[in-house]
Design an enzyme around this catalytic site. Structure first.
Site, mmCIF file in Angstrom:
data_model
loop_
_atom_site.group_PDB
_atom_site.id
_atom_site.type_symbol
_atom_site.label_atom_id
_atom_site.label_comp_id
_atom_site.label_asym_id
_atom_site.label_seq_id
_atom_site.Cartn_x
_atom_site.Cartn_y
_atom_site.Cartn_z
ATOM 1 C CG ASP A 44 -0.188 0.132 2.529
ATOM 2 O OD1 ASP A 44 0.741 -0.495 2.533
ATOM 3 O OD2 ASP A 44 -0.402 0.936 3.363
ATOM 4 C CG ASP B 61 7.145 4.174 2.417
ATOM 5 O OD1 ASP B 61 7.193 2.807 2.857
ATOM 6 O OD2 ASP B 61 6.633 5.001 3.249
ATOM 7 C CD GLU C 95 4.322 0.417 6.780
ATOM 8 O OE1 GLU C 95 5.058 0.865 7.758
ATOM 9 O OE2 GLU C 95 3.934 1.226 6.180
ATOM 10 C CD GLU C 96 3.147 4.027 4.079
ATOM 11 O OE1 GLU C 96 3.044 4.848 5.232
ATOM 12 O OE2 GLU C 96 4.250 4.006 3.443
#
Length: 410
Positions: free
Chosen positions: A80, A141, A175-176
């Site tokens: 993500d 990222d 994760e973000e």
């Protein structure tokens, strides 16, 4: 390097932005687009036991090619991207042989990536950079991390002369928004330790992160006509301001660095009748972290005595410093450090001023230091990644696998 460029671009052009307001996992339907693509690609390069569960957690295996017993190790990344900035219609730009000068990202909007502001750019003179077009984030990222893991697995499959034990790879959603490890099945993953490929600058090797908590403060007030308010009105916004002013003024993100902790006001909505403020609390030291929570509780208690219980506080721990779980098995950091040094990379061992999936996974029974993925300026339009850094990260993964097998040879 072209294969790394092509693979990375194929990932970042798929929109996978997560959404903290969603209650589903993954939090956005569009994350499935890349998840399904990754499953197909892992199968295509020859990985075994490729699986994806109902929440889009992906796992796969590269079987051992040695006869002796070697601990199963893992590599983890998330697919993500941050909700902080648009991840829709990403148009990567490739800058060959970067000359150390300003990079014009977007002529129409005059958006410039400049070493005058982003000094790290000068570390990469002569290298190939991938940037945004100034209208979206890039997604290094952590699609750089995914690129590196898939590329390393493909390399090991195509070079069986490199000896390694069983390797597991895992790709996670969300994760973000802090949920990347929430539904990760550590037992199914079956590794004794792992590495998240989710750091920034080449050489980063991290096994410390913040202890983290979130706090929600709600202040109840009483609205009365201001002309007749004396002794009657209770302005919840003023009480909230009073609370904020009682916190240490220098212990905020913009005034701290290294292992220094902070209180961070992230959102505030208010009226005379009710104000709601959200904070995050961070500190690397566990005792200092607990003291921060106690300080906030004391301030609230003091205000409640003054304002007849107008203030309520909810604190929820989010994650803890992985150091206490990694230090007992510190050889896993030493293997990564040795891998970098053998490839001519200077390890940069420093605490993370944040958290990764690895911090939660470490407390779930999977010790999980963090290794550089190569990107810079995450979560915004100035994000970029040197291709050479992604290549080196790929080589680090291969070398860790090789060193681990060698270390446990009889």
């Amino acid at each position: 390097m072209q294969s790394i460029i092509d693979r990375f671009i194929s990932y970042v052009t798929v929109d996978t932005q997560s959404d903290a307001s969603s209650s589903t996992t993954p939090s956005t339907q569009k994350q499935w687009d890349l998840a399904h693509k990754l499953v197909a690609e892992l199968k295509a390069i020859g990985m075994q036991d490729v699986s994806i569960d109902e929440h889009a957690y992906i796992m796969a295996t590269l079987p051992s090619n040695v006869s002796h017993d070697v601990p199963t190790i893992g590599f983890v990344a998330h697919f993500d991207t941050s909700p902080d900035f648009s991840g829709t219609n990403v148009k990567p730009q490739i800058v060959q042989n970067y000359d150390g000068k300003d990079i014009l990202l977007n002529a129409e909007q005059n958006i410039v990536l400049s070493p005058d502001y982003f000094e790290d750019l000068l570390l990469y003179k002569g290298q190939t950079l991938i940037t945004t077009d100034g209208t979206t984030l890039l997604g290094a990222d952590d699609k750089a991390g995914i690129t590196e893991i898939v590329s390393a697995m493909e390399y090991l499959i195509n070079h069986p002369e490199i000896k390694h034990g069983t390797i597991r790879v895992g790709f996670t959603p969300d994760e973000e928004i802090g949920r990347g490890a929430h539904k990760f099945d550590v037992e199914k993953f079956g590794a004794q330790w792992a590495y998240t490929m989710d750091g920034s600058q080449i050489g980063e090797l991290e096994y410390e992160n913040f202890n983290a908590a979130g706090a929600v403060i709600t202040v109840k007030g009483r609205s009365v006509h201001p002309g007749y308010a004396k002794g009657k009105m209770v302005n919840s916004m003023r009480i909230t301001s009073e609370l904020i002013n009682k916190l240490p003024s220098k212990e905020v993100p913009e005034r701290t660095e290294g292992r220094e902790g902070f209180f961070h006001l992230t959102d505030i909505q208010g009226s005379i009748e009710e104000t709601r403020a959200q904070f995050i609390i961070r500190d690397h030291d566990r005792e200092a972290f607990e003291n921060r929570k106690e300080l906030l509780k004391k301030i609230v208690n003091d205000l409640n005595q003054q304002y007849n219980g107008a203030v309520t506080l909810e604190i929820k721990d989010q994650y803890f410093n992985m150091r206490e779980k990694v230090e007992p098995v510190f050889h896993i950091v030493e293997i990564a450090e040795q891998a970098m040094k053998s490839l001519g990379i200077t390890p940069i061992i420093k605490p993370i001023r944040g958290g990764t999936d690895g911090s939660q996974l470490s407390f779930m029974g999977l010790p999980c230091p963090n290794i550089f993925a190569g990107g810079h300026n995450f979560h915004g339009k100035y994000e970029y990644v040197p291709v050479e850094s992604m290549q080196k990260a790929t080589e680090v993964i291969v070398k860790i696998a090789e060193l681990t097998a060698s270390k446990y040879k009889q």
